[in-house]
Scaffold this active site. Structure first.
Site, PDB file in Angstrom:
ATOM      1  N   VAL A  15       0.844  -1.207   0.000  1.00 16.06           N
ATOM      2  CA  VAL A  15       0.000   0.000   0.000  1.00 16.06           C
ATOM      3  C   VAL A  15       0.875   1.252   0.000  1.00 16.06           C
ATOM      4  CG1 VAL A  15      -1.670   1.358   1.328  1.00 16.06           C
ATOM      5  CG2 VAL A  15      -1.922  -1.113   1.204  1.00 16.06           C
ATOM      6  N   PHE A 145      -8.614   1.540  -1.286  1.00 18.60           N
ATOM      7  CA  PHE A 145      -9.495   0.539  -1.911  1.00 18.60           C
ATOM      8  C   PHE A 145      -8.797  -0.052  -3.136  1.00 18.60           C
ATOM      9  CE2 PHE A 145     -12.299   3.586   0.219  1.00 18.60           C
ATOM     10  CZ  PHE A 145     -13.036   2.740   1.023  1.00 18.60           C
ATOM     11  N   LYS A 199     -14.595   1.248   4.982  1.00 23.01           N
ATOM     12  CA  LYS A 199     -13.570   0.327   4.480  1.00 23.01           C
ATOM     13  C   LYS A 199     -13.894  -1.119   4.870  1.00 23.01           C
ATOM     14  CE  LYS A 199      -9.753  -1.649   3.346  1.00 23.01           C
ATOM     15  NZ  LYS A 199      -9.090  -1.745   2.093  1.00 23.01           N
ATOM     16  N   PHE A 244     -17.937  -9.620  -8.851  1.00 20.32           N
ATOM     17  CA  PHE A 244     -17.807 -10.431  -7.629  1.00 20.32           C
ATOM     18  C   PHE A 244     -18.855 -11.522  -7.534  1.00 20.32           C
ATOM     19  CE2 PHE A 244     -14.243  -9.094  -5.063  1.00 20.32           C
ATOM     20  CZ  PHE A 244     -13.760  -8.112  -5.913  1.00 20.32           C
ATOM     21  N   LEU A 245     -19.214 -12.041  -8.698  1.00 23.43           N
ATOM     22  CA  LEU A 245     -20.131 -13.179  -8.732  1.00 23.43           C
ATOM     23  C   LEU A 245     -19.458 -14.370  -9.405  1.00 23.43           C
ATOM     24  CD1 LEU A 245     -23.640 -11.665  -9.611  1.00 23.43           C
ATOM     25  CD2 LEU A 245     -22.850 -12.572  -7.418  1.00 23.43           C
ATOM     26  N   ALA A 247     -17.821 -17.765  -9.134  1.00 21.85           N
ATOM     27  CA  ALA A 247     -17.630 -18.859  -8.178  1.00 21.85           C
ATOM     28  C   ALA A 247     -16.225 -19.422  -8.338  1.00 21.85           C
ATOM     29  CB  ALA A 247     -18.665 -19.945  -8.437  1.00 21.85           C
ATOM     30  N   CYS A 255      -6.411  -8.877   2.342  1.00 17.46           N
ATOM     31  CA  CYS A 255      -7.466  -7.993   2.859  1.00 17.46           C
ATOM     32  C   CYS A 255      -8.743  -8.709   3.279  1.00 17.46           C
ATOM     33  CB  CYS A 255      -7.821  -6.949   1.810  1.00 17.46           C
ATOM     34  SG  CYS A 255      -6.570  -5.690   1.681  1.00 17.46           S
TER      35      CYS A 255
HETATM   36  C1  UDX Z   1      -9.516  -6.384  -2.057  1.00 18.50           C
HETATM   37  C2  UDX Z   1     -10.530  -5.267  -2.374  1.00 18.50           C
HETATM   38  O1  UDX Z   1     -11.116  -5.521  -3.650  1.00 18.50           O
HETATM   39  C3  UDX Z   1      -9.861  -3.918  -2.317  1.00 18.50           C
HETATM   40  O2  UDX Z   1     -10.821  -2.893  -2.535  1.00 18.50           O
HETATM   41  C4  UDX Z   1      -9.247  -3.779  -0.934  1.00 18.50           C
HETATM   42  O3  UDX Z   1      -8.653  -2.556  -0.751  1.00 18.50           O
HETATM   43  C5  UDX Z   1      -8.268  -4.890  -0.662  1.00 18.50           C
HETATM   44  O4  UDX Z   1      -8.935  -6.141  -0.798  1.00 18.50           O
HETATM   45  P1  UDX Z   1      -7.588  -7.660  -3.331  1.00 18.50           P
HETATM   46  O5  UDX Z   1      -7.283  -8.328  -2.047  1.00 18.50           O
HETATM   47  O6  UDX Z   1      -6.446  -7.163  -4.159  1.00 18.50           O
HETATM   48  O7  UDX Z   1      -8.522  -6.388  -3.075  1.00 18.50           O
HETATM   49  O8  UDX Z   1      -8.406  -8.708  -4.192  1.00 18.50           O
HETATM   50  P2  UDX Z   1      -9.727  -8.806  -5.085  1.00 18.50           P
HETATM   51  O9  UDX Z   1      -9.421  -8.595  -6.509  1.00 18.50           O
HETATM   52  O10 UDX Z   1     -10.809  -7.990  -4.534  1.00 18.50           O
HETATM   53  O11 UDX Z   1     -10.038 -10.368  -4.934  1.00 18.50           O
HETATM   54  C6  UDX Z   1     -10.075 -10.987  -3.657  1.00 18.50           C
HETATM   55  C7  UDX Z   1     -10.307 -12.480  -3.743  1.00 18.50           C
HETATM   56  O12 UDX Z   1     -11.629 -12.761  -4.097  1.00 18.50           O
HETATM   57  C8  UDX Z   1      -9.439 -13.250  -4.734  1.00 18.50           C
HETATM   58  O13 UDX Z   1      -8.979 -14.436  -4.109  1.00 18.50           O
HETATM   59  C9  UDX Z   1     -10.380 -13.578  -5.865  1.00 18.50           C
HETATM   60  O14 UDX Z   1     -10.016 -14.749  -6.548  1.00 18.50           O
HETATM   61  C10 UDX Z   1     -11.681 -13.739  -5.117  1.00 18.50           C
HETATM   62  N1  UDX Z   1     -12.848 -13.476  -5.957  1.00 18.50           N
HETATM   63  C11 UDX Z   1     -13.094 -12.218  -6.422  1.00 18.50           C
HETATM   64  C12 UDX Z   1     -13.729 -14.504  -6.249  1.00 18.50           C
HETATM   65  O15 UDX Z   1     -13.533 -15.651  -5.817  1.00 18.50           O
HETATM   66  N2  UDX Z   1     -14.827 -14.235  -7.003  1.00 18.50           N
HETATM   67  C13 UDX Z   1     -15.094 -12.997  -7.483  1.00 18.50           C
HETATM   68  O16 UDX Z   1     -16.113 -12.840  -8.163  1.00 18.50           O
HETATM   69  C14 UDX Z   1     -14.201 -11.964  -7.190  1.00 18.50           C
END
Ligand code: UDX
Length: 425
Positions: A15, A145, A199, A244-245, A247, A255
């Site tokens: 960060v 974020f 957050k 974020f849908l 699977a 995070c």
């Molecule tokens: C996340 C937040 O998105 C960001 O805003 C925050 O500041 C830090 O945490 P990041 O950890 O980089 O960011 O990952 P992100 O891209 O959000 O994905 C997180 C996890 O979720 C990954 O393991 C990804 O594979 C999983 N994921 C994401 C899913 O399984 N399905 C999805 O549809 C989206």
């Protein structure tokens, strides 16, 4: 034109480095401090220790405006807005470990010319308690974020910038707001506690969305639906949205797991049992192990079976293996008696000591050679480009693929004679 506000950054992890480089790119002088001399030395030479697209270019392009130091006095002399970017990992109890933040506060003293701008993710109430100890110091909450893999892009094109401050720090908050104005995203000005909660609640919500679709996937498998189709149909509802849908084998990273458990813990400490988050965590833990059952369905006992894990980080375009599904899976598979080989284009060597007895391979083909099954854990594009029908099929001892991210071409694999198992379809 007035000179641009110089920026102090404390803690040059992922960060901190993204923040420092991005503010330098926007034309600010940036003084960034880390306690590790080796890190400061290598950053001063322009070497970027993490895999983040666009970041090395940003650091090199703005080298003149970026100073790295171990000395907090350098920052206090030259800057007034001190972005606190130290990490806040989970403790065994699930609370956030604030010891590094505390150390920073101890170092800053009482100057009313300086403000601490909190980028680290902290429990709701942290700002208030720091203010209680350091009345004169300004305090602004400015959570990050950024997504790993697209952090530079996210910084430059924010969905929103959240700035929380109480009355006594309003002037500092205006100055922090001014830093982001040229980026054009909406700026949410609010109180400190609400900024802290925005957050945590944002990450907890996104994690909930993932665990929800993973449960839909698991039920879809039983009932004959295809979760990709379900997500497509759901996502067209404006209120739900398509993101974020996806699977898969659960969320990981630095995070989501930490912030979900921190919020659950915070709620519990305040006397409220956040039941939804308990389930989000549990669903995710089980999801990470789901590939094991799928392998057993076809291979029976895994004792002595050669299993190739493709991909280590919690998502592509990063080398971060914190809370990665691959680590849980490797351990579980070894526990079942399997021989695990892993390949990852960027993280395999650095993660080798976390992988127990797994064999680290130099290529996907080496990992797949003689394997009884392949499990795709991270959706790196190069895995889709493998010659599955030709080279891969010939090399594997048994053509079984568990696609943990629904990433590969299912029809093509089946046509080529593979047994293909996705998630929720
Ligand atoms: C996340 C937040 O998105 C960001 O805003 C925050 O500041 C830090 O945490 P990041 O950890 O980089 O960011 O990952 P992100 O891209 O959000 O994905 C997180 C996890 O979720 C990954 O393991 C990804 O594979 C999983 N994921 C994401 C899913 O399984 N399905 C999805 O549809 C989206």
């Amino acid at each position: 034109m007035a000179a641009k506000e110089p920026i102090g950054v404390i803690g040059v992890g992922w960060v901190g480095l993204c923040t420092a480089a991005a503010f330098a790119e926007l034309g600010h002088e940036v003084v960034a401090r880390d306690i590790l001399p080796e890190k400061v030395e290598s950053l001063s030479r322009g070497e970027v220790p993490i895999h983040e697209p666009g970041l090395p270019e940003l650091v090199q392009r703005n080298a003149e405006r970026l100073t790295f130091t171990t000395d907090i006095a350098d920052i206090l002399d030259r800057t007034r807005l001190l972005f606190c970017c130290v990490d806040t990992p989970p403790t065994y109890s699930g609370d956030a470990d604030l010891s590094r933040v505390e150390r920073v506060v101890d170092e800053l003293g009482e100057s009313d010319e300086h403000a601490i701008v909190m980028k680290s993710t902290v429990p709701v109430g942290t700002g208030r308690s720091i203010k209680r100890r350091r009345e004169a110091l300004g305090y602004v909450s400015n959570p990050e974020f950024l997504k790993e893999g697209s952090a530079v892009e996210d910084f430059m094109h924010p969905d929103r910038v959240v700035i929380g401050a109480d009355d006594s720090s309003r002037g500092f908050a205006d100055r922090v707001g001014a830093l982001y104005e040229s980026l054009g995203g909406p700026i949410v000005r609010t109180d400190v506690a609400s900024a802290e909660m925005i957050k945590l609640a944002s990450n907890a919500f996104l994690a909930t969305k993932i665990s929800f679709i993973n449960e839909i996937a698991n039920v879809s498998e039983e009932l004959g639906a295809d979760v990709n189709e379900v997500a497509r149909g759901m996502g067209l509802d404006d209120r739900i949205g398509p993101k974020f849908l996806k699977a898969g084998l659960g969320f990981g990273g630095s995070c989501f797991p930490k912030d979900v458990s921190a919020l659950k813990q915070l709620a519990g400490n305040s006397g409220y049992a956040f039941q939804l988050l308990t389930s989000v965590i549990e669903v995710n833990d089980l999801q990470k192990r789901r590939a094991v059952g799928k392998l057993q369905k076809y291979l029976g006992s895994l004792v002595g079976k050669e299993i190739a894990l493709l991909g280590l980080p919690f998502k592509p375009d990063t080398d971060d293996v914190r809370e990665a599904t691959s680590l849980v899976l490797a351990a579980r598979l070894q526990g079942e008696g399997a021989n695990v080989r892993v390949y990852d284009p960027v993280a395999a060597r650095s993660a080798a000591d976390m992988l127990g007895g797994s064999k680290v391979c130099d290529s996907a083909l080496e990992a797949l050679d003689g394997a009884h099954a392949a499990v795709l854990v991270t959706e790196w594009p190069e895995f889709a480009e493998l010659d599955w029908a030709g080279d891969v099929k010939q090399r594997m001892a048994n053509p079984l693929v568990v696609d943990g991210r629904n990433f590969l071409d299912r029809e093509a694999l089946r046509e080529a004679g593979f047994t293909y198992e996705g998630i929720g379809r």
